[in-house]
Design a protein around this motif. Structure first.
Motif, PDB file in Angstrom:
ATOM      1  N   TYR A 166      56.010 -11.598  93.917  1.00 56.34           N
ATOM      2  CA  TYR A 166      57.415 -11.669  94.833  1.00 56.34           C
ATOM      3  C   TYR A 166      57.190 -11.149  96.162  1.00 56.34           C
ATOM      4  O   TYR A 166      57.636 -11.668  97.266  1.00 56.34           O
ATOM      5  N   ARG A 174      50.877 -14.957  91.840  1.00 62.25           N
ATOM      6  CA  ARG A 174      50.505 -15.603  93.032  1.00 62.25           C
ATOM      7  C   ARG A 174      50.313 -17.196  92.723  1.00 62.25           C
ATOM      8  O   ARG A 174      50.654 -18.110  93.635  1.00 62.25           O
TER       9      ARG A 174
ATOM     10  N   ASN B 172      57.039 -17.439 102.512  1.00 61.96           N
ATOM     11  CA  ASN B 172      56.589 -18.049 101.120  1.00 61.96           C
ATOM     12  C   ASN B 172      55.070 -18.089 100.812  1.00 61.96           C
ATOM     13  O   ASN B 172      54.639 -18.699 101.646  1.00 61.96           O
ATOM     14  N   SER B 173      54.735 -18.095  99.272  1.00 61.16           N
ATOM     15  CA  SER B 173      53.377 -18.383  99.351  1.00 61.16           C
ATOM     16  C   SER B 173      52.807 -19.666  99.624  1.00 61.16           C
ATOM     17  O   SER B 173      51.642 -19.469 100.049  1.00 61.16           O
ATOM     18  N   ALA B 176      50.584 -19.917 102.897  1.00 59.07           N
ATOM     19  CA  ALA B 176      49.134 -19.527 103.177  1.00 59.07           C
ATOM     20  C   ALA B 176      48.365 -20.687 103.281  1.00 59.07           C
ATOM     21  O   ALA B 176      47.508 -20.515 104.119  1.00 59.07           O
ATOM     22  N   PHE B 195      47.887 -13.136 105.898  1.00 58.54           N
ATOM     23  CA  PHE B 195      49.224 -13.590 105.103  1.00 58.54           C
ATOM     24  C   PHE B 195      49.476 -12.714 104.089  1.00 58.54           C
ATOM     25  O   PHE B 195      48.641 -12.249 103.444  1.00 58.54           O
ATOM     26  N   THR B 196      50.864 -12.272 104.070  1.00 60.31           N
ATOM     27  CA  THR B 196      51.332 -11.822 102.725  1.00 60.31           C
ATOM     28  C   THR B 196      52.559 -12.560 102.246  1.00 60.31           C
ATOM     29  O   THR B 196      53.437 -12.793 102.954  1.00 60.31           O
ATOM     30  N   PRO B 197      52.616 -12.728 100.778  1.00 70.53           N
ATOM     31  CA  PRO B 197      53.950 -13.523 100.415  1.00 70.53           C
ATOM     32  C   PRO B 197      55.080 -12.800 100.338  1.00 70.53           C
ATOM     33  O   PRO B 197      55.157 -11.530  99.748  1.00 70.53           O
ATOM     34  N   ILE B 198      56.177 -13.303 100.626  1.00 75.62           N
ATOM     35  CA  ILE B 198      57.517 -12.777 100.443  1.00 75.62           C
ATOM     36  C   ILE B 198      58.340 -13.815 100.089  1.00 75.62           C
ATOM     37  O   ILE B 198      58.550 -14.655 100.987  1.00 75.62           O
ATOM     38  N   ALA B 214      55.762  -4.017 108.306  1.00 74.70           N
ATOM     39  CA  ALA B 214      54.987  -4.294 107.118  1.00 74.70           C
ATOM     40  C   ALA B 214      54.260  -5.556 107.476  1.00 74.70           C
ATOM     41  O   ALA B 214      53.180  -5.941 107.162  1.00 74.70           O
ATOM     42  N   ILE B 215      54.967  -6.448 108.284  1.00 78.95           N
ATOM     43  CA  ILE B 215      54.679  -7.777 108.674  1.00 78.95           C
ATOM     44  C   ILE B 215      55.007  -7.810 110.207  1.00 78.95           C
ATOM     45  O   ILE B 215      55.789  -7.073 110.509  1.00 78.95           O
TER      46      ILE B 215
END
Lengths: 237, 303
Positions: A166, A174, B172-173, B176, B195-198, B214-215
């Motif tokens: 999350y 993921r 959101n993932s 990506a 890319f990092t998911p939030i 962080a981003i």
């Protein structure tokens, strides 16, 4: 049914097993997160559980606190923690520790508490101090019950560690999030199947371990001589 | 004999009554502009607070011009309400240009505001038309903190090429792999993004990550009040990475010239910032759409 087929096709695709987002990599992350969480949770829950089980003190308070912790929704807690700590793996780990402590705690104090009073009294009469009683009598006899709590905590953490995704780029979650949001349901299902398979495998392993521990302890218990000696010792203490 | 006359009169009057109620007859009557104001104009809105505010602005503006209005707000999503508009049950609806175009032309390649609007005007079915599009947008945008924008002199997405530090996008993932994610940025602007998911859709976690550093980049809706509240800067999308989504009124032919002019005037007055301010009054001050619309209209002398 066709979605299951597609999910298995996705799993069988070699591309899914390569690179930084490969299944092996994500599985490893998932396992590491689980180990860290269960490790820290055990470091908290074992001493507290042993203290409660051994002394019988603080039981009501700790049971209430652990019950309350069980009722906390992990996703909500994770969101609040991440708002305080920022994104990354720290917030999910803390949230998962809150999830893992109650079953570990319950297993530990229940296991210690249920050791036969007569056995403890016998140990005490034989000259053992409290520390020796805990280490040499209570813990070995309670080990399989404590392992039961450990099993249940591990199972919950593996299933819920999907939430790590999350707020961080890690774990099998993921696949689930990415699949859900982009309507790639085979990928989502494949992620869920991987989590389920991992949980079942680890749980099987732990259940074997639990049975071995139990067998190593129990055959010694019903020996005719201690049964005779038992009541007289109890009377003496 | 007398009886028959009464019967005939009754039959005739009931026939007139019936035909007056049927939709076909309504059209023939309402083609007369004088009577137009007596038939209520049905205004709808999406099940989205911002859409409701805009619809309420339309409604109050038309009411102040003497039209009667039937509010059918919070109807739901496009798949549900567009068929209703096409069937003639709704006369006026605040829409968003790009997504509406995609509804009618799913494989459209238009991305930039003017192209989208031109194609939308062509693709609108008979009996319906889009009025002038507003400058106000409600669309995805790459957003940075003001500090970051000033440090590197960023205004548009092109400017990201000037940034020599590695860039991290949070979202959101699905971002990506989506065409408007790192892939699109590379193809369209030649900028490399990590890319990092939030997973909170540009919500508070994303904003927190931006502020923490962080981003560096986040995808946040351009009309989201959190942009103003947190002093964020949306970068201009000059090449059309995102589908343009301007506020555009979708109207039926029942809307007469005067009403059309009134709505066009609203679209002209409503800028990007105005829409953010309207949304913020709903989210931050928790005011009802009715109050927000009334204040805005009187503030702009549109009542």
């Amino acid at each position: 049914m066709s979605m299951f087929l597609e999910a298995f096709t996705w799993l069988a695709d070699s591309a899914a097993w390569m690179g930084a987002t490969s299944i092996g990599h994500r599985l490893g992350q998932h396992l590491i997160i689980t180990m860290i969480v269960v490790g820290i949770a055990a470091a908290i829950a074992l001493p507290v559980g042993i203290a409660i089980g051994h002394t019988g003190r603080g039981r009501g308070f700790v049971i209430a606190a652990a019950g309350a912790a069980r009722a906390v929704p992990t996703l909500g807690l994770l969101t609040i923690l991440a708002l305080a700590m920022g994104i990354g793996i720290t917030a999910p780990i803390v949230a998962l520790i809150v999830l893992a402590v109650p079953p570990l705690l319950a297993g530990t104090y229940a296991g210690i508490e249920n050791v036969e009073r007569t056995t403890i009294d016998a140990a005490r009469a034989a000259g053992m101090n409290e520390f020796q009683i805990i280490v040499h009598v209570e813990l070995p006899l309670a080990a399989h019950v404590i392992l039961g709590g450990f099993r249940s905590a591990t199972l919950q953490v593996i299933a819920t560690a999907t939430l790590a995704a999350y707020v961080s780029d890690s774990g099998l979650g993921r696949y689930i999030f990415a699949g859900l949001k982009s309507r790639d349901y085979p990928q989502m299902l494949a992620g869920a199947l991987l989590v389920a398979a991992l949980a079942i495998l680890i749980d099987l392993g732990l259940s074997v371990l639990q049975r071995m521990v139990r067998r190593s302890v129990e055959p010694r218990m019903p020996r005719p001589r201690s049964r005779v000696a038992g009541p007289s010792l109890k009377g003496a203490s | 004999m007398r009886h028959r006359k009464i019967l005939a009169a009754l039959a005739l009057s009931s026939f007139l009554l019936l035909t007056a109620c049927s939709p076909g007859a309504q059209n023939s009557v309402t083609s007369d502009t004088a009577d137009n104001k007596n038939t209520p104009i049905v205004i709808g809105s999406q099940d989205y607070y911002s859409s409701e505010i805009i619809a309420e602005i339309y409604a109050q503006s038309l009411e102040s011009k003497g039209y009667s209005v039937d509010r059918q707000f919070r109807i739901g999503q496009r798949e549900i309400y567009v068929p209703e508009i096409e069937a003639g049950s709704i006369d006026l609806f605040p829409e968003y240009s790009g997504p509406l175009l995609q509804y009618w032309v799913p494989d459209t390649t238009a991305r930039l505001a003017d192209d989208v609007y031109a194609q939308l005007a062509q693709s609108t079915p008979d009996g319906l038309r889009v009025l002038d599009q507003s400058g106000a947008t409600d669309q995805n945008s790459y957003t940075v903190t003001r500090l970051f924008a000033e440090k590197w002199g960023l205004e548009t997405l092109d400017d990201l090429a000037k940034v020599t530090d590695p860039l991290m996008l949070g979202g959101n993932s699905e971002g990506a792999t989506r065409p408007d994610g790192p892939v699109g940025m590379k193809n369209l602007y030649g900028v490399d993004l990590d890319f990092t998911p939030i997973e909170d859709g540009g919500g508070p976690l994303t904003v927190k990550a931006l502020k923490d550093g962080a981003i560096n980049l986040a995808i946040i809706y351009s009309a989201d009040p959190s942009i103003g509240r947190n002093d964020l800067v949306p970068l201009k999308d000059t090449e059309g990475l995102f589908l343009a989504s301007h506020v555009v009124p979708l109207a039926s032919d029942n809307l007469d010239a005067n009403a059309t002019e009134a709505i066009n005037q609203i679209s002209q007055t409503m800028s990007d910032k105005e829409l953010v301010a309207l949304n913020s009054r709903s989210l931050d001050e928790e005011l009802p759409a009715e109050t927000i619309a009334r204040d805005w209209l009187s503030d702009k002398n549109l009542l």
